[in-house]
Design an enzyme around this catalytic site. Structure first.
Site, mmCIF file in Angstrom:
data_model
loop_
_atom_site.group_PDB
_atom_site.id
_atom_site.type_symbol
_atom_site.label_atom_id
_atom_site.label_comp_id
_atom_site.label_asym_id
_atom_site.label_seq_id
_atom_site.Cartn_x
_atom_site.Cartn_y
_atom_site.Cartn_z
ATOM 1 N N SER A 125 0.966 -1.251 -0.159
ATOM 2 C CA SER A 125 0.086 0.055 0.047
ATOM 3 C C SER A 125 0.856 1.363 0.067
ATOM 4 C CB SER A 125 -1.004 0.214 1.212
ATOM 5 O OG SER A 125 -1.364 1.283 1.679
ATOM 6 N N TYR A 150 -2.148 -0.259 10.367
ATOM 7 C CA TYR A 150 -2.319 -0.810 8.938
ATOM 8 C C TYR A 150 -1.076 -0.879 7.999
ATOM 9 C CZ TYR A 150 -3.659 -1.044 4.005
ATOM 10 O OH TYR A 150 -3.862 -1.386 2.841
HETATM 11 P P1 NAD Z 1 -11.279 -6.098 0.440
HETATM 12 O O1 NAD Z 1 -11.595 -5.883 1.793
HETATM 13 O O2 NAD Z 1 -12.669 -5.572 -0.440
HETATM 14 O O3 NAD Z 1 -10.691 -7.339 0.154
HETATM 15 C C1 NAD Z 1 -9.953 -7.977 1.017
HETATM 16 C C2 NAD Z 1 -10.669 -9.633 0.996
HETATM 17 O O4 NAD Z 1 -9.860 -10.341 1.863
HETATM 18 C C3 NAD Z 1 -11.890 -9.532 1.515
HETATM 19 O O5 NAD Z 1 -13.007 -10.171 0.411
HETATM 20 C C4 NAD Z 1 -11.819 -10.278 3.179
HETATM 21 O O6 NAD Z 1 -13.055 -11.055 3.136
HETATM 22 C C5 NAD Z 1 -10.753 -11.148 2.715
HETATM 23 N N1 NAD Z 1 -10.039 -11.542 3.908
HETATM 24 C C6 NAD Z 1 -9.777 -10.451 4.867
HETATM 25 N N2 NAD Z 1 -9.136 -11.074 5.928
HETATM 26 C C7 NAD Z 1 -9.191 -12.674 5.669
HETATM 27 C C8 NAD Z 1 -8.736 -13.631 6.170
HETATM 28 N N3 NAD Z 1 -8.112 -13.510 7.549
HETATM 29 N N4 NAD Z 1 -8.891 -15.001 5.646
HETATM 30 C C9 NAD Z 1 -9.394 -15.031 4.628
HETATM 31 N N5 NAD Z 1 -9.873 -13.935 3.931
HETATM 32 C C10 NAD Z 1 -9.559 -12.684 4.413
HETATM 33 O O7 NAD Z 1 -10.236 -5.002 0.181
HETATM 34 P P2 NAD Z 1 -9.456 -4.250 -1.222
HETATM 35 O O8 NAD Z 1 -9.759 -2.945 -1.029
HETATM 36 O O9 NAD Z 1 -9.932 -5.226 -2.278
HETATM 37 O O10 NAD Z 1 -8.118 -4.685 -0.962
HETATM 38 C C11 NAD Z 1 -7.376 -5.694 -1.276
HETATM 39 C C12 NAD Z 1 -5.878 -5.725 -0.848
HETATM 40 O O11 NAD Z 1 -5.282 -4.540 -1.317
HETATM 41 C C13 NAD Z 1 -5.670 -5.676 0.690
HETATM 42 O O12 NAD Z 1 -4.540 -6.459 0.984
HETATM 43 C C14 NAD Z 1 -5.401 -4.185 0.892
HETATM 44 O O13 NAD Z 1 -4.809 -3.753 2.013
HETATM 45 C C15 NAD Z 1 -4.828 -3.782 -0.436
HETATM 46 N N6 NAD Z 1 -4.919 -2.322 -0.671
HETATM 47 C C16 NAD Z 1 -6.097 -1.713 -0.978
HETATM 48 C C17 NAD Z 1 -6.171 -0.406 -1.512
HETATM 49 C C18 NAD Z 1 -7.470 0.319 -1.912
HETATM 50 O O14 NAD Z 1 -7.513 1.278 -2.051
HETATM 51 N N7 NAD Z 1 -8.491 -0.690 -2.143
HETATM 52 C C19 NAD Z 1 -5.068 0.259 -1.357
HETATM 53 C C20 NAD Z 1 -3.845 -0.073 -0.931
HETATM 54 C C21 NAD Z 1 -3.564 -1.693 -0.672
#
Ligand code: NAD
Length: 327
Positions: A125, A150
């Site tokens: 991130s 985070y």
């Molecule tokens: P999201 O919450 O929509 O997706 C994460 C998924 O992981 C969810 O479906 C959740 O149920 C699953 N999950 C969480 N904990 C879990 C566990 N212990 N076991 C199994 N499944 C689990 O989030 P997103 O926005 O799609 O983000 C995806 C990744 O990208 C994450 O790692 C997030 O930190 C990273 N990220 C996202 C953004 C953004 O702007 N959306 C920015 C930087 C980094």
């Protein structure tokens, strides 16, 4: 290739799974459908592809769940997206973030090592840059201090990837996503939340004076970067920024949403929140050069595309439109 996507029912994960299927890869998804936001949304996200994937429903903190994904099969690549995401909730419950993001990532790297996985992509991130004075943020910048649990977990994940590359010869690629938006965006994120509240004539909370800035990235562009990283054969450990390269101030973002919706927002002005960085801004020259990363959707196109998708939401209480087939 056989690819394991963790968090494959989430926002970025479900788009990634669709893109992998379109390229003909065999897919296994692990997701625990936790209630950080409505699990029903996650079920909608993944519904159109359920008959094309193997779904392991469970928690990445449990090594047995991960072992289930590896049972009787050889996985070539892991795209590790599962995490507790969100800066502010990580301050309220750091333990949950540490256990999910740190232990979960450790268990997956261990499984990758034991099962001779060829490549491990890690969703990092922009938050790892903390309060970086220099803009735009480049991968070579010294990461001095993160300012939320985070962000600390994402930096830890990168470091563990580096360890496994160095010690165990596991090729790892860390992708630093800069605030991602688009269809299926997490409902806790600004563009999604503002769109919903302004549409419903409800006030929005604006933290700070509106001059904080974010580099927003359309989800299709992020997925293009992820897919390019699947083919990357550079150093055993590497890091790339995946951003939109077009930072916008919060007040201008709100104005753009107002204009597209044709509605004025009622704004609750609140103090800045601890843990929120003042700005993010991606230098994407490394990803352009080595991955061929080339974001195609500026905010001027992406916000109307998101709002058009949002407005298709039926008023039946269902969170999202009925998913169309990806075939
Ligand atoms: P999201 O919450 O929509 O997706 C994460 C998924 O992981 C969810 O479906 C959740 O149920 C699953 N999950 C969480 N904990 C879990 C566990 N212990 N076991 C199994 N499944 C689990 O989030 P997103 O926005 O799609 O983000 C995806 C990744 O990208 C994450 O790692 C997030 O930190 C990273 N990220 C996202 C953004 C953004 O702007 N959306 C920015 C930087 C980094």
């Amino acid at each position: 290739m056989k690819i394991l996507v963790t968090g494959g029912a989430g926002f970025i994960g479900s788009h990634t799974v669709e893109a992998c299927l379109k390229q003909g890869h065999e897919m296994i998804v692990i997701d625990d459908f936790n209630n950080y936001y409505s699990p029903q949304i996650k079920r909608h996200n993944i519904a159109p592809v359920l008959n094309q994937i193997e779904l392991v429903e469970g928690d990445i903190r449990d090594p047995e769940i991960i072992a289930n994904a590896f049972a009787n099969t050889q996985i070539d690549t892991i795209i590790h997206l599962a995490a507790r995401a969100g800066v502010r909730p990580s301050i309220d419950d750091p333990e949950l973030y540490l256990s999910t993001n740190n232990s979960g990532t450790y268990h997956l790297l261990e499984a990758a090592r034991k099962n001779k996985v060829k490549k491990f992509l890690f969703a990092s991130s922009s938050s790892v840059y903390g309060v970086n004075e220099k803009v735009p943020f480049a991968e070579s910048d010294l990461i001095a201090s993160t300012i939320s649990p985070y962000a600390a977990t994402k930096l830890f994940g990168e470091q563990l990837c580096s360890n496994y590359a160095h010690v165990h010869n596991l090729r790892t690629v860390c992708l630093r996503f800069f605030t991602v938006y688009g269809p299926r965006q997490r409902p806790d994120l600004a563009i999604s939340k503002f769109t919903r509240l302004i549409s419903e004539n409800q006030p929005i909370d604006r933290y700070g004076d509106g001059t904080t800035g974010r580099d927003y990235t359309y989800v299709d562009d992020i997925v293009q970067g992820i897919m390019a990283a699947l083919d990357y054969e550079g150093p055993m450990f590497d890091i790339f920024n995946l951003g939109g390269s077009e930072p916008i101030l919060l007040k201008d973002l709100i104005a753009a949403i107002e204009t597209t919706l044709g509605k004025k927002a009622t704004i609750n002005e609140l103090p800045e929140q601890p843990g929120d960085v003042p700005r993010t801004s991606a230098d994407i020259s490394k990803a352009r050069e080595l991955l061929g990363y080339n974001p195609q959707t500026p905010l001027s196109k992406g916000i109307p595309k998101f709002i058009e998708w949002y407005q298709k939401t039926p008023a039946t209480g269902e969170p999202y439109p009925k998913p169309a087939s990806v075939a």
